[in-house]
Design an enzyme around this catalytic site. Structure first.
Site, PDB file in Angstrom:
ATOM      1  N   ASP A   1       0.847  -1.198   0.000  1.00 16.97           N
ATOM      2  CA  ASP A   1       0.000   0.000   0.000  1.00 16.97           C
ATOM      3  C   ASP A   1       0.882   1.247   0.000  1.00 16.97           C
ATOM      4  OD1 ASP A   1      -1.762   2.059   0.432  1.00 16.97           O
ATOM      5  OD2 ASP A   1      -2.383   1.411   2.429  1.00 16.97           O
TER       6      ASP A   1
ATOM      7  N   GLU B   1      35.611  16.850  -2.833  1.00 16.46           N
ATOM      8  CA  GLU B   1      34.800  16.557  -1.657  1.00 16.46           C
ATOM      9  C   GLU B   1      33.804  17.696  -1.452  1.00 16.46           C
ATOM     10  OE1 GLU B   1      35.796  15.506   2.988  1.00 16.46           O
ATOM     11  OE2 GLU B   1      36.670  17.307   2.116  1.00 16.46           O
TER      12      GLU B   1
ATOM     13  N   ARG C   1      31.230  19.317   0.963  1.00 13.58           N
ATOM     14  CA  ARG C   1      31.172  19.216   2.416  1.00 13.58           C
ATOM     15  C   ARG C   1      29.858  19.644   3.081  1.00 13.58           C
ATOM     16  NH1 ARG C   1      35.918  18.325   4.905  1.00 13.58           N
ATOM     17  NH2 ARG C   1      35.462  19.629   6.715  1.00 13.58           N
TER      18      ARG C   1
ATOM     19  N   HIS D   1      30.476  14.528   4.550  1.00 13.23           N
ATOM     20  CA  HIS D   1      31.247  15.009   3.410  1.00 13.23           C
ATOM     21  C   HIS D   1      31.236  13.932   2.335  1.00 13.23           C
ATOM     22  CE1 HIS D   1      33.547  16.817   7.027  1.00 13.23           C
ATOM     23  NE2 HIS D   1      32.515  17.583   6.726  1.00 13.23           N
TER      24      HIS D   1
ATOM     25  N   GLU E   1      32.874   8.300  13.559  1.00 16.14           N
ATOM     26  CA  GLU E   1      32.880   8.194  12.109  1.00 16.14           C
ATOM     27  C   GLU E   1      33.427   6.825  11.715  1.00 16.14           C
ATOM     28  OE1 GLU E   1      35.414  10.166   8.501  1.00 16.14           O
ATOM     29  OE2 GLU E   1      34.318  11.578   9.774  1.00 16.14           O
TER      30      GLU E   1
ATOM     31  N   GLU F   1      31.297  10.288   4.021  1.00 18.56           N
ATOM     32  CA  GLU F   1      31.821  10.140   5.381  1.00 18.56           C
ATOM     33  C   GLU F   1      30.702  10.471   6.360  1.00 18.56           C
ATOM     34  OE1 GLU F   1      35.096  12.832   5.519  1.00 18.56           O
ATOM     35  OE2 GLU F   1      36.395  11.585   4.274  1.00 18.56           O
TER      36      GLU F   1
ATOM     37  N   GLU G   1      35.049  11.000  16.767  1.00 17.57           N
ATOM     38  CA  GLU G   1      35.057  12.313  16.105  1.00 17.57           C
ATOM     39  C   GLU G   1      35.233  13.441  17.124  1.00 17.57           C
ATOM     40  OE1 GLU G   1      35.232  14.373  13.790  1.00 17.57           O
ATOM     41  OE2 GLU G   1      35.477  13.077  12.049  1.00 17.57           O
TER      42      GLU G   1
ATOM     43  N   GLU H   1      29.073  10.808   9.682  1.00 21.08           N
ATOM     44  CA  GLU H   1      29.311  10.894  11.117  1.00 21.08           C
ATOM     45  C   GLU H   1      28.014  10.603  11.872  1.00 21.08           C
ATOM     46  OE1 GLU H   1      32.763  14.366  10.713  1.00 21.08           O
ATOM     47  OE2 GLU H   1      30.676  14.918  11.122  1.00 21.08           O
TER      48      GLU H   1
ATOM     49  N   ARG I   1      39.008  23.361   5.070  1.00 22.21           N
ATOM     50  CA  ARG I   1      37.804  22.640   5.466  1.00 22.21           C
ATOM     51  C   ARG I   1      36.607  23.544   5.744  1.00 22.21           C
ATOM     52  NH1 ARG I   1      39.220  17.130   6.772  1.00 22.21           N
ATOM     53  NH2 ARG I   1      41.435  16.879   6.358  1.00 22.21           N
TER      54      ARG I   1
END
Length: 472
Positions: free
Chosen positions: A52, A360, A362, A270, A221, A131, A213, A133, A341
């Site tokens: 359903d 990457e 982020r 990330h 992580e 990645e 982390e 976390e 970063r």
């Protein structure tokens, strides 16, 4: 690649008693039901299993509720948590009348994105390395009603418990923002994370490492090796399933909520990504900035151009924007950089191997539906390549030390889910290319998010408002 016959052989070899069929709803939560092996035969891989759809979030209205699940034999594995031997298998959602893939099935959208990539001629594979976390707490209590609203998070690792009478309190609690890489006993969850890793490996997930982390109170992580788009989205869902169930086995609770703690690091996801063609990486150029090819630079241009719209799918909760706050370490700045970063796009510099060259992105967090998020990022990157969208010069300076005049020129991600959804309403054409997304599923997403989340939060008094305003 497993075939239906391989799945049936696995059932017989492992003496499986039940088959658990899983699929994903629009917001990104796994749904399931279970059938005895006597009801599961080769024909199901063509005919499917009915359910359903009107009872699934973001799916059909009640007058069009009948839907069909078609199992994907490649996803079959033994469920690691069922007491009775159970096979787990992930399914695609189909319309039983037309026989077509259901347009709101997130997994089907991910598969269409991979098909569109091949048809574009730009590349034939994309690789993804999220990645994800998460936090593991000892308890969580929350409620919201007409006359009260609260939450209480607790962890034996929480630095706020340094003075609690624990009969005895043994200390070794990570201080705020000091949880990155301390050894046991400060890292009290080493064995639990290792069990998570071993369980993932048994389920077919290639794990590269695990660690504590930055935040106090059990932030963690576990990194998976990169994989193709749909397969990696499948693995993210199994990853979350394993993390939550192993935590429960240890009498703890895991959450992928982006910002459960005030004034400590939030939880991101990330996403490393790259394109390949004919077995060769397309993002490497020995003479390019950070050894990136022109293709990779244009891919970045697409991500940054469409970043506001993307966040509606990659950072899709109101809580996501408690993490994405300017002025902190959060990756809110829509620039690209080697190693920086706080940039939305970072180019990892750990290796000079052309096969390792990737970018990457982020801003995403693990509250997203990975099928939709990965597909949307791919579509943005391909739009950048097709239209040669140049992202500007890289930002290799410390953004926090920039002069005010220079800093204000840097675009940021939206400041709220409401703003992100408005961006998606006005910037969505790139997602429609090749029929990967359609307007119906995007409208359904926006409508669901506004009604169930944005407005739901907007209408309720916040506990801190009483601290600010009660004595007015």
């Amino acid at each position: 690649m497993k075939t239906p016959q391989d799945v049936l052989a696995l059932i017989q070899d492992k003496d499986v008693k039940m088959v658990d069929v899983k699929f994903i709803d629009l917001p990104g939560i796994w749904q399931h039901f279970t059938v005895p092996v006597s009801e599961f035969d080769e024909g199901i891989f063509e005919e499917g299993l009915g359910f359903d759809g009107s009872s699934i979030r973001g799916f059909r209205a009640i007058d069009q509720s009948d839907m069909v699940l078609i199992p994907d034999p490649a996803t079959a594995c033994i469920d690691p948590f069922c007491q009775v031997k159970t096979l787990s298998i992930i399914c695609n959602v189909f319309d039983p009348v037309s026989g077509d893939r259901y347009n709101r099935d997130p997994r089907g959208i991910a598969q269409k994105a991979e098909e569109y990539l091949k048809a574009s001629g730009i590349a034939d594979q994309s690789f993804w390395g999220p990645e994800a976390e998460f936090f593991v707490f000892d308890s969580i209590r929350y409620d919201q009603n007409q006359h009260s609203g609260y939450y209480f998070v607790d962890s034996v690792e929480g630095i706020w418990n340094s003075g609690r009478d624990e009969n005895p309190n043994l200390g070794y609690k990570p201080r705020y923002k000091e949880g990155y890489f301390p050894v046991p006993p400060t890292d009290s969850q080493q064995d639990m994370r290792t069990e998570m890793v071993l369980t993932m490996q048994a389920a077919g997930i290639h794990v590269e490492c695990q660690h504590h982390e930055v935040a106090t109170a059990g932030q963690a992580e576990i990194d998976m090796k990169y994989g193709t788009l749909t397969k990696m989205a499948d693995q993210v869902m199994m990853f979350k399933y394993i993390v939550k169930n192993v935590a429960r086995k240890f009498n703890k609770t895991a959450t992928f909520m982006p910002k459960p703690l005030f004034q400590d690091n939030g939880t991101g996801m990330h996403v490393h990504q790259s394109l390949w063609k004919d077995g060769k990486p397309l993002f490497f150029d020995a003479n390019g900035y950070a050894k990136l090819s022109e293709t990779a630079i244009y891919y970045i241009g697409g991500l940054l151009k469409h970043a506001h719209a993307l966040t509606a799918l990659t950072s899709p909760t109101t809580n996501s924007y408690k993490r994405l706050v300017p002025g902190y370490e959060a990756p809110v700045n829509l620039v690209y950089s080697m190693r920086n970063r706080s940039a939305a796009v970072r180019i990892p510099m750990y290796s000079n191997n052309p096969k390792a060259k990737r970018i990457e992105f982020r801003p995403p967090d693990p509250s997203c539906n990975p099928y939709l998020a990965f597909a949307a990022m791919l579509m943005a990157g391909l739009d950048g390549i097709k239209n040669k969208i140049y992202p500007g010069e890289p930002m290799d300076k410390d953004i926090f030390d920039l002069p005010a005049e220079e800093a204000k020129e840097i675009r940021s991600v939206p400041g709220s889910l409401d703003q992100a959804l408005k961006a998606l309403e006005s910037d969505y054409e790139f997602l429609l290319e090749g029929g990967v997304f359609d307007k119906d599923v995007l409208d359904a997403w926006i409508e669901y998010k506004i009604a169930r989340e944005v407005d739901a939060i907007r209408l309720r008094p916040h506990p801190y408002e009483f601290m600010l305003y009660y004595d007015i």
